[in-house]
Design an enzyme around this catalytic site. Sequence first.
Site, PDB file in Angstrom:
ATOM      1  N   SER A 193       0.855  -1.186   0.000  1.00  0.00           N
ATOM      2  CA  SER A 193       0.000   0.000   0.000  1.00  0.00           C
ATOM      3  C   SER A 193       0.888   1.232   0.000  1.00  0.00           C
ATOM      4  O   SER A 193       2.111   1.127   0.067  1.00  0.00           O
ATOM      5  CB  SER A 193      -0.899  -0.001   1.235  1.00  0.00           C
ATOM      6  OG  SER A 193      -0.108   0.300   2.373  1.00  0.00           O
ATOM      7  N   LYS A 194       0.238   2.379  -0.054  1.00  0.00           N
ATOM      8  CA  LYS A 194       0.969   3.659  -0.108  1.00  0.00           C
ATOM      9  C   LYS A 194       1.968   3.787   1.026  1.00  0.00           C
ATOM     10  O   LYS A 194       2.972   4.464   0.908  1.00  0.00           O
ATOM     11  CB  LYS A 194      -0.030   4.809   0.006  1.00  0.00           C
ATOM     12  CG  LYS A 194      -0.636   5.182  -1.313  1.00  0.00           C
ATOM     13  CD  LYS A 194      -1.424   6.465  -1.169  1.00  0.00           C
ATOM     14  CE  LYS A 194      -2.315   6.673  -2.380  1.00  0.00           C
ATOM     15  NZ  LYS A 194      -3.505   7.447  -2.074  1.00  0.00           N
ATOM     16  N   ARG A 195       1.645   3.161   2.147  1.00  0.00           N
ATOM     17  CA  ARG A 195       2.511   3.178   3.313  1.00  0.00           C
ATOM     18  C   ARG A 195       3.929   2.697   2.944  1.00  0.00           C
ATOM     19  O   ARG A 195       4.914   3.109   3.538  1.00  0.00           O
ATOM     20  CB  ARG A 195       1.910   2.203   4.328  1.00  0.00           C
ATOM     21  CG  ARG A 195       2.082   2.513   5.752  1.00  0.00           C
ATOM     22  CD  ARG A 195       1.030   1.781   6.588  1.00  0.00           C
ATOM     23  NE  ARG A 195       0.778   0.394   6.203  1.00  0.00           N
ATOM     24  CZ  ARG A 195       1.576  -0.626   6.493  1.00  0.00           C
ATOM     25  NH1 ARG A 195       2.671  -0.444   7.166  1.00  0.00           N
ATOM     26  NH2 ARG A 195       1.247  -1.855   6.117  1.00  0.00           N
ATOM     27  N   GLY A 250       5.393   3.108   0.055  1.00  0.00           N
ATOM     28  CA  GLY A 250       6.011   3.918  -1.011  1.00  0.00           C
ATOM     29  C   GLY A 250       5.057   4.007  -2.181  1.00  0.00           C
ATOM     30  O   GLY A 250       3.870   3.718  -2.036  1.00  0.00           O
TER      31      GLY A 250
END
Length: 467
Positions: free
Chosen positions: A239-241, A243
């Site tokens: 996920s965006k977490r 990168g």
Amino acid sequence: MSDLRVRFAPSPTGYLHVGGARTALFNWLLARHRGGTFILRIEDTDVERSTQESVDAILEGMKWLGLDWDEGPFFQSEYFPLYKEYVQKLVAAGKAYKCYCTAEELDTKRNLAMAEGRKPKYDGTCRDGAVQPENQPYVIRFRAPQGGATSFDDLIKGTITFPNDELDDLIIQRSDGTPTYNFCVVIDDATMQITTVIRGDDHVNNTPRQVQLYEALDFPVPQFAHVPMILGADKARLSKRHGATSVIAYRDMGYLPEALLNYLVRLGWSNGDDEIFSIEEMIDKFDISNVGRSASVFNTEKLNWLNAHYIKNSDPQRLAALLLPHLTTRGVSTLDGPDLAAVVKTLQERAQTLEEMAERALFYYRAPSGYDEAALAKFDKELLLAVFAAVIEKLSASSAADVAAVDALFKEICSENSWKMGQVGQPVRIALSGGTHAPGIGEIVVTLGGEETVRRIRAAREFVAGK
Ligand code: GLU
């Protein structure tokens, strides 16, 4: 052409995620490998969450990757009448029914079931022919088979079986008349004659319901291949977490499409121990039978390694065209500077991304506005002034036309003055680029041209003399 028909069916609620891109790639590769048909279908039945912006972002990502489709894009929102027709077919056959239970009633029943430790499931009030009120809103539910089990043979995961008692009577049409997600997928896959459904394994739980619907509608059931998820380094779903996850973000960070494709194909698929696959090789070698069962971890270092490989081996003219926007966003115009392809040639051996290459290309178009003084301080002032004077003199008298000639010239300067190459090369590199991380002297001088080189060394000489 073979009969194989596959599809990529993104929901337009965001950008093209790398996980989605891998699903698209596997579908595309299978179609190209077997001479089948690749269809693009936009699953926009969730009107609230679907946006045109997202459709555009998905198409942009697909085009950048070169994943061309043979049919579509089809938009589910344009097929509501078709879905309704099939809902009616099921109702007429007694395989679906109107359900008048209100949201409050269902809530109460759900809470009661949970309090009594039962699995919350529709209790079948309307299925069993309860008295039906007139002029009240209703949903339409699928009359799911009871008892027994539903299974399918997944091409990646093997046979998967769900007991029917765990599956609810699925709502196939909401009270506002719109069809629901699982129903649309089945109608589309059936009417588009999809033979093989390749998708993320987050859809495994939807599959038995879909199989039941195929059977109820007398449609042939396609083959299924559920691809394991992509994970971050901490083994949580990517996920965006972790990168960047958007394909377009990778483009903007300076990755080449063929590098990202090569990276993505290896997330789950293997062919012996090989790591590098051109697109032609992927098409030639790809098959679903070599997709593994376990989830793969996204590894930026490996992606960087592949990107560096493709940058090193790409045509400089093509790289120049791809590099240009990275320079433009830095406010650099390449018009009154060296030819960009010539600049690329001096940098492509060592750059991992086009962003990195753009940073390193800047000095070709901008004379240094300052110098790495710590690096300069390693040399005696007298030596620096003598080196700069000697280089100016020699270069002004030469055409400096190719790297070999410039290298010979520097050798001459060294031997005439009994200097070591390091005593000459490093100060000149600082004079030309401001720092010490730059390509070989011969390459810089030839690319910048003799005149600009001399101008920059004069400026550095003034700087040193004034210290
Ligand atoms: N629209 C679904 C998604 O984006 C894919 C459904 C499918 O492939 O069957 O996850």
